[in-house]
Design a protein around this motif. Structure first.
Motif, PDB file in Angstrom:
ATOM      1  N   LEU A   1     -11.012  65.991 -62.729  1.00 45.91           N
ATOM      2  CA  LEU A   1     -11.651  65.518 -61.511  1.00 45.91           C
ATOM      3  C   LEU A   1     -10.896  65.994 -60.270  1.00 45.91           C
ATOM      4  N   HIS A   2      -9.583  66.002 -60.367  1.00 46.37           N
ATOM      5  CA  HIS A   2      -8.763  66.412 -59.234  1.00 46.37           C
ATOM      6  C   HIS A   2      -8.816  67.920 -59.028  1.00 46.37           C
TER       7      HIS A   2
ATOM      8  N   LYS B   1     -11.960  68.407 -57.158  1.00 43.66           N
ATOM      9  CA  LYS B   1     -11.757  68.012 -55.758  1.00 43.66           C
ATOM     10  C   LYS B   1     -11.028  69.104 -55.000  1.00 43.66           C
TER      11      LYS B   1
ATOM     12  N   ARG C   1      -9.811  59.447 -52.504  1.00 39.99           N
ATOM     13  CA  ARG C   1     -10.924  59.108 -53.387  1.00 39.99           C
ATOM     14  C   ARG C   1     -11.402  60.382 -54.057  1.00 39.99           C
ATOM     15  N   VAL C   2     -11.370  60.428 -55.384  1.00 37.49           N
ATOM     16  CA  VAL C   2     -11.679  61.660 -56.096  1.00 37.49           C
ATOM     17  C   VAL C   2     -13.132  61.720 -56.553  1.00 37.49           C
ATOM     18  N   CYS C   3     -13.881  60.630 -56.332  1.00 39.72           N
ATOM     19  CA  CYS C   3     -15.286  60.627 -56.756  1.00 39.72           C
ATOM     20  C   CYS C   3     -16.131  59.980 -55.658  1.00 39.72           C
ATOM     21  N   ASP C   4     -17.403  59.850 -55.909  1.00 34.48           N
ATOM     22  CA  ASP C   4     -18.353  59.292 -54.948  1.00 34.48           C
ATOM     23  C   ASP C   4     -17.928  57.872 -54.561  1.00 34.48           C
TER      24      ASP C   4
ATOM     25  N   SER D   1     -12.813  53.369 -60.980  1.00 31.81           N
ATOM     26  CA  SER D   1     -14.212  53.729 -61.222  1.00 31.81           C
ATOM     27  C   SER D   1     -14.413  55.237 -61.312  1.00 31.81           C
ATOM     28  N   CYS D   2     -13.452  56.006 -60.817  1.00 29.90           N
ATOM     29  CA  CYS D   2     -13.575  57.463 -60.864  1.00 29.90           C
ATOM     30  C   CYS D   2     -13.281  58.042 -62.251  1.00 29.90           C
ATOM     31  N   TYR D   3     -12.619  57.279 -63.100  1.00 25.90           N
ATOM     32  CA  TYR D   3     -12.122  57.812 -64.368  1.00 25.90           C
ATOM     33  C   TYR D   3     -12.859  57.192 -65.553  1.00 25.90           C
TER      34      TYR D   3
END
Length: 480
Positions: free
Chosen positions: A46-47, A50, A233-236, A341-343
Motif C-alpha cells: 500500500l505504501h 502511495k 493516510r495510506v488509503c481512502d 482500516s487501511c490494512y
C-alpha cells in the motif's frame, strides 16, 4: 528558371542553418539543474502505491521546466536491502551522484516543482535546507543532550534538500562501522543525521518556510510551499474504521502499579475498548487484572509479552487485531482503529513506532517501540508464536527488540506509524506535533496523564468519532 530554383534552395539551407544555430545558442543559455528525488516510504504494498502516486505527481510537472533534469525514486524499490529510513545508507548510494541537489521527501507529501526550484535558487549558497525544529529542553528521545547541542534539525514530515556537493563530501568520508559504533540505536533519525552532518562536516540546516506541514487551520497559506506534509493516510480517508469488536487490547502491568497507573487508564482510553485484558503478576479483582503466570521483572518483559501473545490467541472471543500496551501508555483508540482500516487483517501485519538497534555493525534491526503500543494482525501473532526464532533468551530481555528480530528473521517488515510515540508530549519539539493527530504517547513521569490525554488524544464530541457504537455496546467489555 533554373537559377531561381537554385537560389531558393540555397536560401532555404542558409535559413535552416541559422535557425539551428540560434536554437543551439538558446539551449546553451538555459542552465540545466539536475535534481534527484528520493521518496522515503514504508516497505508495504500500500505504501509503495502511495509513493508511486507522489512520483507521478512530481514527474507530471517536469514538462513545464526545460532547464530541469529530474530523477525520482521510491526508496523501498530502489534500495530494497538498505535501512534507508535512517538516511546514512543513502550516502553510499549517492556517493557518485552528479545531481546538483537531492530532495528527500516522505510518502505522505505533495511537491510543487516550481516552488522547489525557487527555494533552491534563493538558497543556492546553502547545503542543507528544510523545515527546522529545535529543542527547548533536554529530551529522552535525544539522549538528554543539551538543547544547544544541535540548534536546528529537519522535520522529516516535510522533507529536506541537500546539495550534491554536501552529499558527495559526506559520502566520501562515511564509515558505516564508525557510525554504527557511535549510534547503537536509531530513534529520531532526522535529529541524529543532522547532528552527524554538523559534527563531522560543519553542515547545518538552513530553515525555509517553503517546507510546510498542513495543519488543522484551513486559512494557513500553502501556495508558496515546495513540499507540504499531509496527513499520514495510506488509503481512502472515507473508509470506515475497524470495528472495536475486532480489536483485542492487552495491557502489561504489575502489582506495584495497580493503584497508580490502572486508574489512569480506566479514566481515559481503556473504557473505549470492547475486549481487553490486563496482565499482571497477581490476580487483583479490585483492578480487574489476571495473572499472567510470569513473575515480574524490572525491565525487558520478554517472557510476559510472549505469554500475552500466546494467551491472546487462546481467547474464546474472536479478534482480528491485537494491541499490546504498557500500563503507562495513553492512546486514542478511534484514531488507531481508523489507521488500521487501511490494512488487511487477513495478512500478517505488524505496526508501531519504529526504532532500530544495532545487532551487528552492518545490521540495524527495526523494532516496534513497546511504550507507544505494538499492533499485530492475528496471522502475524500466529507467525510469531510458531516461529523458532521468537524465543526469549531471558525473561527480562527487551520484548520489543526481540519481536523486531523475529520480524527480521521471518522476512517481515514493520510498518512505521509516525503518530504513535514512545515518549510523552513534552519530549517532542512543539513544531513536530503541529498538524498531527497523535495516536499514542508513553510515560506518566512529571506530567498529568489525564490532562495530557484530554489535550492530545481525546476526540471532541462533535467530531463524530465513536458514534458508530451504541451506548449499550460501550459498556459490554470482556475484561477477563
Amino acid at each position: 528558371m533554373q537559377y531561381s530554383i537554385f537560389y531558393v534552395l540555397h536560401l532555404a539551407i542558409y535559413l535552416l542553418i541559422l535557425l539551428t544555430q540560434g536554437q543551439a545558442e538558446v539551449e546553451k543559455e538555459v542552465e540545466k539543474i539536475n535534481i534527484s528525488v528520493t521518496i522515503l516510504n514504508e516497505r508495504h504494498k500500500l505504501h509503495e502505491e502511495k509513493a508511486l502516486e507522489l512520483l507521478n505527481q512530481i514527474e507530471s510537472q517536469v514538462k513545464d521546466f526545460p532547464e530541469l533534469v529530474l530523477k525520482v525514486q521510491v526508496a523501498s524499490t530502489a534500495f530494497p536491502h538498505q535501512p534507508y529510513w535512517t538516511l546514512y545508507p543513502l550516502l553510499e548510494e549517492y556517493e557518485r551522484t552528479k545531481s546538483d541537489w537531492l530532495l528527500f521527501v516522505d510518502e505522505y507529501s505533495s511537491v510543487d516543482v516550481k516552488n522547489l526550484l525557487a527555494v533552491i535558487k534563493e538558497k543556492k549558497d546553502s547545503s542543507f535546507i528544510g523545515r527546522s525544529l529545535h529543542d527547548i529542553e533536554s529530551s529522552v528521545i535525544h539522549h538528554y543532550a543539551a538543547p544547544g547541542a544541535l540548534p536546528r534539525y529537519p522535520d522529516l514530515r516535510s522533507g529536506f534538500v541537500l546539495s550534491g556537493d554536501a552529499v558527495r563530501r559526506a559520502a566520501a568520508k562515511y564509515d558505516p562501522v564508525a557510525v554504527a559504533s557511535g549510534n547503537q540505536f536509531a530513534i529520531d533519525v532526522g535529529y541524529e543525521f543532522a547532528l552527524w552532518l554538523l559534527e563531522n562536516f560543519e553542515i547545518s540546516l538552513d530553515h525555509s518556510d517553503a517546507f510546510c506541514v498542513r495543519g488543522a487551520l484551513e486559512d494557513v497559506k500553502l501556495d508558496g510551499c515546495a513540499v507540504v506534509a499531509l496527513a499520514p493516510r495510506v488509503c481512502d480517508p472515507t473508509l470506515p474504521a475497524v470495528q472495536r469488536s475486532d480489536l483485542h487490547v492487552s495491557v502489561k502491568t504489575y502489582s506495584g502499579n495497580h493503584d497508580t497507573r490502572l486508574p489512569v487508564l480506566r479514566s481515559t482510553w481503556l473504557p473505549g475498548a470492547l475486549n481487553f485484558r490486563i496482565y499482571s503478576d497477581v490476580e487483583d479483582a479490585a483492578h480487574g487484572t489476571v495473572q499472567s503466570g510470569v513473575p515480574n521483572t524490572e525491565r525487558g518483559h520478554c517472557a510476559k509479552t510472549l505469554t500475552i501473545l500466546r494467551q491472546s490467541l487462546e481467547r474464546p472471543q474472536p479478534w482480528r487485531w491485537l494491541l499490546v500496551a504498557d500500563d503507562d501508555t495513553l492512546i486514542s483508540l478511534p484514531r488507531l482503529l481508523s489507521a488500521l482500516s487501511c490494512y488487511s487483517a487477513d495478512e500478517a501485519v505488524a505496526l508501531g513506532e519504529m526504532y532500530g538497534y544495532r545487532a551487528a555493525p552492518h545490521l540495524l534491526v527495526p523494532y516496534p517501540t513497546g511504550g507507544s503500543g505494538m499492533v499485530f494482525s492475528r496471522p502475524m501473532v500466529e507467525l510469531l508464536i510458531e516461529s523458532s526464532w521468537c524465543k526469549c533468551r531471558s525473561a527480562d530481555e527487551p520484548d520489543d527488540m526481540l519481536l523486531g528480530m523475529c520480524l527480521h528473521r521471518l522476512g517481515r517488515s514493520l510498518v512505521h506509524v509516525r503518530d504513535m510515540h514512545q515518549a510523552s508530549p513534552k519530549s517532542y519539539a512543539a513544531g513536530r506535533l503541529y498538524g498531527s493527530k497523535p495516536i499514542s504517547f508513553h510515560g506518566f513521569w512529571m506530567i498529568d496523564p489525564v490532562q495530557e490525554y484530554k489535550k492530545w488524544l481525546k476526540e471532541k464530541r462533535n467530531s463524530g468519532s465513536g458514534k458508530a457504537q451504541s451506548k449499550k455496546n460501550s459498556r459490554s467489555k470482556d475484561e477477563l
